[in-house]
Design a protein around this motif. Structure first.
Motif, PDB file in Angstrom:
ATOM      1  N   HIS A 293       0.037  18.586   1.723  1.00  0.00           N
ATOM      2  CA  HIS A 293       1.256  17.797   1.939  1.00  0.00           C
ATOM      3  C   HIS A 293       0.926  16.374   2.406  1.00  0.00           C
ATOM      4  N   ARG A 294      -0.333  16.108   2.700  1.00  0.00           N
ATOM      5  CA  ARG A 294      -0.746  14.780   3.162  1.00  0.00           C
ATOM      6  C   ARG A 294      -1.422  13.964   2.062  1.00  0.00           C
ATOM      7  N   PHE A 295      -1.607  14.539   0.865  1.00  0.00           N
ATOM      8  CA  PHE A 295      -2.339  13.863  -0.208  1.00  0.00           C
ATOM      9  C   PHE A 295      -1.697  12.524  -0.581  1.00  0.00           C
ATOM     10  N   GLY A 296      -0.399  12.456  -0.606  1.00  0.00           N
ATOM     11  CA  GLY A 296       0.296  11.231  -1.006  1.00  0.00           C
ATOM     12  C   GLY A 296       0.393  10.191   0.094  1.00  0.00           C
ATOM     13  N   ASP A 297      -0.109  10.498   1.294  1.00  0.00           N
ATOM     14  CA  ASP A 297       0.017   9.567   2.421  1.00  0.00           C
ATOM     15  C   ASP A 297      -0.622   8.207   2.145  1.00  0.00           C
ATOM     16  N   PHE A 298      -1.782   8.203   1.486  1.00  0.00           N
ATOM     17  CA  PHE A 298      -2.469   6.938   1.188  1.00  0.00           C
ATOM     18  C   PHE A 298      -1.584   6.042   0.327  1.00  0.00           C
ATOM     19  N   PHE A 299      -1.000   6.619  -0.718  1.00  0.00           N
ATOM     20  CA  PHE A 299      -0.131   5.844  -1.602  1.00  0.00           C
ATOM     21  C   PHE A 299       1.104   5.359  -0.846  1.00  0.00           C
ATOM     22  N   GLN A 300       1.642   6.212   0.033  1.00  0.00           N
ATOM     23  CA  GLN A 300       2.815   5.828   0.810  1.00  0.00           C
ATOM     24  C   GLN A 300       2.481   4.682   1.761  1.00  0.00           C
ATOM     25  N   GLN A 301       1.299   4.717   2.358  1.00  0.00           N
ATOM     26  CA  GLN A 301       0.893   3.626   3.245  1.00  0.00           C
ATOM     27  C   GLN A 301       0.801   2.313   2.468  1.00  0.00           C
ATOM     28  N   MET A 302       0.305   2.381   1.237  1.00  0.00           N
ATOM     29  CA  MET A 302       0.231   1.170   0.421  1.00  0.00           C
ATOM     30  C   MET A 302       1.635   0.648   0.104  1.00  0.00           C
ATOM     31  N   ILE A 303       2.572   1.558  -0.148  1.00  0.00           N
ATOM     32  CA  ILE A 303       3.967   1.154  -0.373  1.00  0.00           C
ATOM     33  C   ILE A 303       4.511   0.480   0.872  1.00  0.00           C
ATOM     34  N   ASP A 304       4.270   1.106   2.034  1.00  0.00           N
ATOM     35  CA  ASP A 304       4.770   0.568   3.303  1.00  0.00           C
ATOM     36  C   ASP A 304       4.207  -0.825   3.590  1.00  0.00           C
ATOM     37  N   MET A 305       3.003  -1.123   3.084  1.00  0.00           N
ATOM     38  CA  MET A 305       2.391  -2.439   3.295  1.00  0.00           C
ATOM     39  C   MET A 305       2.815  -3.442   2.220  1.00  0.00           C
ATOM     40  N   GLY A 306       3.676  -2.994   1.269  1.00  0.00           N
ATOM     41  CA  GLY A 306       4.216  -3.909   0.269  1.00  0.00           C
ATOM     42  C   GLY A 306       3.384  -4.056  -0.989  1.00  0.00           C
ATOM     43  N   TYR A 307       2.517  -3.091  -1.279  1.00  0.00           N
ATOM     44  CA  TYR A 307       1.651  -3.209  -2.449  1.00  0.00           C
ATOM     45  C   TYR A 307       2.246  -2.649  -3.735  1.00  0.00           C
ATOM     46  N   ASP A 308       3.433  -2.102  -3.709  1.00  0.00           N
ATOM     47  CA  ASP A 308       4.016  -1.498  -4.913  1.00  0.00           C
ATOM     48  C   ASP A 308       5.006  -2.465  -5.551  1.00  0.00           C
ATOM     49  N   THR A 309       4.528  -3.624  -5.954  1.00  0.00           N
ATOM     50  CA  THR A 309       5.431  -4.653  -6.473  1.00  0.00           C
ATOM     51  C   THR A 309       5.320  -4.873  -7.980  1.00  0.00           C
ATOM     52  N   THR A 310       4.234  -4.424  -8.591  1.00  0.00           N
ATOM     53  CA  THR A 310       4.054  -4.639 -10.024  1.00  0.00           C
ATOM     54  C   THR A 310       4.891  -3.637 -10.809  1.00  0.00           C
ATOM     55  N   PRO A 311       5.699  -4.087 -11.757  1.00  0.00           N
ATOM     56  CA  PRO A 311       6.467  -3.143 -12.574  1.00  0.00           C
ATOM     57  C   PRO A 311       5.501  -2.254 -13.372  1.00  0.00           C
ATOM     58  N   GLU A 312       5.847  -0.987 -13.531  1.00  0.00           N
ATOM     59  CA  GLU A 312       4.947  -0.056 -14.196  1.00  0.00           C
ATOM     60  C   GLU A 312       4.585  -0.518 -15.603  1.00  0.00           C
ATOM     61  N   ILE A 313       5.517  -1.128 -16.300  1.00  0.00           N
ATOM     62  CA  ILE A 313       5.257  -1.556 -17.677  1.00  0.00           C
ATOM     63  C   ILE A 313       4.152  -2.611 -17.730  1.00  0.00           C
ATOM     64  N   ALA A 314       3.957  -3.353 -16.646  1.00  0.00           N
ATOM     65  CA  ALA A 314       2.943  -4.407 -16.620  1.00  0.00           C
ATOM     66  C   ALA A 314       1.651  -3.967 -15.940  1.00  0.00           C
ATOM     67  N   SER A 315       1.551  -2.700 -15.575  1.00  0.00           N
ATOM     68  CA  SER A 315       0.394  -2.216 -14.839  1.00  0.00           C
ATOM     69  C   SER A 315      -0.371  -1.161 -15.628  1.00  0.00           C
ATOM     70  N   ASP A 316      -1.674  -1.111 -15.396  1.00  0.00           N
ATOM     71  CA  ASP A 316      -2.475  -0.066 -16.029  1.00  0.00           C
ATOM     72  C   ASP A 316      -2.586   1.170 -15.132  1.00  0.00           C
ATOM     73  N   HIS A 317      -1.864   1.175 -14.024  1.00  0.00           N
ATOM     74  CA  HIS A 317      -1.811   2.322 -13.111  1.00  0.00           C
ATOM     75  C   HIS A 317      -0.359   2.788 -12.976  1.00  0.00           C
ATOM     76  N   PRO A 318      -0.169   4.077 -12.665  1.00  0.00           N
ATOM     77  CA  PRO A 318       1.192   4.523 -12.341  1.00  0.00           C
ATOM     78  C   PRO A 318       1.656   3.816 -11.069  1.00  0.00           C
ATOM     79  N   THR A 319       2.954   3.720 -10.888  1.00  0.00           N
ATOM     80  CA  THR A 319       3.450   3.106  -9.655  1.00  0.00           C
ATOM     81  C   THR A 319       3.045   3.971  -8.475  1.00  0.00           C
TER      82      THR A 319
END
Length: 143
Positions: free
Chosen positions: A56-82
């Motif tokens: 249940h903690r696996f997604g914590d790293f990704f959530q921390q990146m979201i909380d720091m404002g790193y999830d700003t690139t639209p998925e269509i323009a990224s080579d990674h999933p959001t």
């Protein structure tokens, strides 16, 4: 492009067409790398869980990146999933685990004192690593 431009504008049209074809190829290829990244996350989740860590903690790293404002690139323009989709996938994977998955958890590799020593060592090593700013400066210098 060269044929359409003829003698006068053939080189210009050819270069424009080549650039457009390259951009289209990269855009189409991004979907494949997103799938590769999603597959890597799934495999990482399996390793993480089978190693005994709390699924249940696996997604914590990704959530921390979201909380720091790193999830700003639209998925269509990224080579990674959001990052948000990666958190959601981690939650779904954790929900699909069998009931005995809680028993997979293993004791910590290091006791609390040893863990603090390892953290301090990692912090010291981190001071010698290049920062985002120094890497950016090096990239500008190379460009």
């Amino acid at each position: 492009g060269y044929a359409a431009g003829g003698k006068e504008r053939g080189a210009e049209y050819g270069a424009t067409f080549a650039a457009a074809a390259l951009a289209a190829g990269q855009f189409i290829g991004m979907g494949f790398t997103r799938k590769d990244e999603a597959q890597a996350d799934d495999l990482g989740f399996n390793f993480y869980t089978r190693a005994g860590w709390d699924p249940h903690r696996f997604g914590d790293f990704f959530q921390q990146m979201i909380d720091m404002g790193y999830d700003t690139t639209p998925e269509i323009a990224s080579d990674h999933p959001t990052l948000a989709s990666r958190v959601e996938a981690a939650k779904k994977n954790a929900a699909k685990l069998p009931p005995d998955a809680e028993k997979w958890r293993k004791p910590p590799v290091a006791n609390a004192n040893k863990f603090r020593q390892l953290q301090a060592r990692a912090a010291e090593l981190g001071k010698t690593m290049p920062s985002d700013k120094s890497l950016e400066a090096a990239q500008k210098l190379l460009a």
